[in-house]
Design a protein around this motif. Structure first.
Motif, short mmCIF file in Angstrom:
data_model
loop_
_atom_site.label_atom_id
_atom_site.label_comp_id
_atom_site.label_asym_id
_atom_site.label_seq_id
_atom_site.Cartn_x
_atom_site.Cartn_y
_atom_site.Cartn_z
N ARG A 180 59.04 -33.61 -27.63
CA ARG A 180 59.24 -34.37 -28.87
C ARG A 180 58.60 -33.59 -30.01
O ARG A 180 57.43 -33.19 -29.93
CB ARG A 180 58.59 -35.76 -28.79
N CYS A 181 59.36 -33.32 -31.06
CA CYS A 181 58.86 -32.54 -32.20
C CYS A 181 58.46 -33.47 -33.35
O CYS A 181 59.22 -34.36 -33.72
CB CYS A 181 59.92 -31.56 -32.67
N ASP A 182 57.30 -33.24 -33.92
CA ASP A 182 56.78 -34.03 -35.04
C ASP A 182 56.69 -35.52 -34.72
O ASP A 182 57.00 -36.37 -35.56
CB ASP A 182 57.65 -33.82 -36.30
N ALA A 183 56.24 -35.83 -33.51
CA ALA A 183 55.98 -37.23 -33.15
C ALA A 183 54.58 -37.62 -33.62
O ALA A 183 53.66 -36.80 -33.60
CB ALA A 183 56.11 -37.41 -31.64
N PHE A 184 54.43 -38.87 -34.02
CA PHE A 184 53.14 -39.33 -34.55
C PHE A 184 52.86 -40.73 -34.01
O PHE A 184 53.65 -41.65 -34.20
CB PHE A 184 53.16 -39.35 -36.07
N SER A 185 51.71 -40.88 -33.34
CA SER A 185 51.32 -42.17 -32.76
C SER A 185 49.86 -42.46 -33.05
O SER A 185 49.05 -41.54 -33.22
CB SER A 185 51.53 -42.16 -31.23
N LEU A 186 49.54 -43.75 -33.08
CA LEU A 186 48.16 -44.21 -33.19
C LEU A 186 47.77 -44.85 -31.87
O LEU A 186 48.59 -45.54 -31.25
CB LEU A 186 48.01 -45.22 -34.32
N VAL A 187 46.54 -44.65 -31.44
CA VAL A 187 46.09 -45.15 -30.15
C VAL A 187 44.87 -46.04 -30.35
O VAL A 187 43.96 -45.71 -31.13
CB VAL A 187 45.72 -43.98 -29.20
N ALA A 188 44.86 -47.19 -29.66
CA ALA A 188 43.70 -48.08 -29.65
C ALA A 188 43.19 -48.19 -28.22
O ALA A 188 43.97 -48.33 -27.28
CB ALA A 188 44.08 -49.46 -30.18
N VAL A 189 41.87 -48.13 -28.06
CA VAL A 189 41.24 -48.19 -26.74
C VAL A 189 40.22 -49.32 -26.75
O VAL A 189 39.43 -49.44 -27.69
CB VAL A 189 40.52 -46.87 -26.39
N VAL A 190 40.24 -50.15 -25.71
CA VAL A 190 39.22 -51.18 -25.54
C VAL A 190 38.55 -50.96 -24.19
O VAL A 190 39.21 -50.62 -23.20
CB VAL A 190 39.83 -52.60 -25.64
N ALA A 191 37.23 -51.11 -24.15
CA ALA A 191 36.46 -50.88 -22.93
C ALA A 191 36.28 -52.18 -22.16
O ALA A 191 35.91 -53.21 -22.74
CB ALA A 191 35.11 -50.27 -23.27
N ASP A 192 36.55 -52.16 -20.85
CA ASP A 192 36.27 -53.30 -19.99
C ASP A 192 34.81 -53.30 -19.57
O ASP A 192 34.06 -52.36 -19.88
CB ASP A 192 37.19 -53.26 -18.76
N ASP A 193 34.40 -54.32 -18.82
CA ASP A 193 32.99 -54.45 -18.44
C ASP A 193 32.51 -53.29 -17.57
O ASP A 193 31.33 -52.96 -17.58
CB ASP A 193 32.77 -55.77 -17.71
N ASN A 194 33.43 -52.69 -16.81
CA ASN A 194 33.05 -51.61 -15.90
C ASN A 194 33.25 -50.22 -16.50
O ASN A 194 33.24 -49.22 -15.78
CB ASN A 194 33.84 -51.71 -14.60
N ALA A 195 33.44 -50.14 -17.82
CA ALA A 195 33.70 -48.85 -18.47
C ALA A 195 32.48 -47.93 -18.33
O ALA A 195 31.36 -48.34 -18.61
CB ALA A 195 34.02 -49.06 -19.94
#
Length: 271
Positions: free
Chosen positions: A114-129
């Motif tokens: 994929r050329c010039d693809a743009f995404s935002l990522v969100a991460v949430v930590a669980d209790d065992n992270a």
């Protein structure tokens, strides 16, 4: 709840799907295994460190906001490799080409990007992270290993700009994230300096907290509805469709994955 936000952009990306035969397909957005691999590389976790890899794979949940899926590119790929010789193992690429010279054959494959693809990522930590979100944020700013967008031929082309923020759900966290300009021209930098008060932080200038004119021109050719993908409870997003993806790592060293359920919403709208 706390969320870690970062952006992913490069001239090329390849988010691998299930590979059958000579075809190597790419999804239009990063899957969980790709995001875990990115975090592991930043933290300095090697692929053969099974326990650390397993703890990472079960300790976090992800959401992806796709701004642009980019343009498809297919590469007809050829490579030389020797066939197997009993229990003998070729340790390096040089061994394959020198020791296995008499047994070389040609491998053909078709690979998607994929050329010039743009995404935002969100991460949430669980209790065992195993790591706090702030630790991962620091690692993404100063990664131990190189960061790639699916393949080594697809390096990250802009800083990930990781930020930790509080939000009621994945949707709010992704929507209020100021991902900033990707291409910063000398004119834009000059404007940002004028907007920054003495002693202030240049990156907080309003003109640097949104797409630049050049960015807008690049993504204008591939205008699409924004898509949200997430796993588990999003908090503030209602699913329009549930998908099954085969990208939950079981073993990095054996390259084994299992299925997981992911949710999709096209455009936020009224939830």
């Amino acid at each position: 709840m706390k969320y870690l936000l970062f952006r992913l952009y490069g001239p090329m990306a390849s988010w691998g799907e299930i590979a059958v035969g000579e075809s190597r397909h790419s999804a239009v957005y990063p899957g969980k295994s790709a995001l875990l691999g990115l975090m592991a590389a930043a933290l300095g976790i090697r692929r053969d460190e099974e326990q650390r890899q397993a703890a990472l794979a079960t300790g976090y949940r992800f959401a992806v906001k796709v701004i642009s899926t980019g343009h498809p590119l297919r590469d007809y790929h050829t490579a030389q490799a020797p066939d197997s010789v009993g229990k003998f193992v070729y340790r390096t690429r040089r061994d394959e080409l020198v020791i296995g010279k008499e047994r070389l054959g040609t491998i053909l494959s078709s690979r998607e990007y994929r050329c010039d693809a743009f995404s935002l990522v969100a991460v949430v930590a669980d209790d065992n992270a195993p790591y706090a979100l702030e630790e991962i944020q620091e690692a993404l700013m100063k990664p131990r290993f190189h960061l790639y967008l699916g393949r080594k031929s697809c390096p990250v082309a802009a800083p990930l700009n990781p930020q930790v923020t509080d939000a009621t759900g994945f949707g709010e966290a992704l929507d209020k994230y100021r991902y900033g300009a990707l291409f910063v021209s000398s004119w834009l930098m000059k404007t940002a300096r004028k907007e920054t008060p003495e002693g202030g932080i240049l990156s907080d200038a309003p003109s640097l907290m949104k797409f630049s004119r050049e960015d807008e021109n690049v993504f204008a050719y591939n205008k699409q509805p924004v898509r949200y993908y997430w796993e588990g409870d999003a908090g503030d997003l209602v699913s329009q469709q549930s998908l099954t993806r085969h990208d939950q790592p079981l073993s990095r060293s054996r390259w084994q994955f299992t299925q997981r359920t992911e949710h999709l919403r096209i455009g936020k709208g009224e939830c």
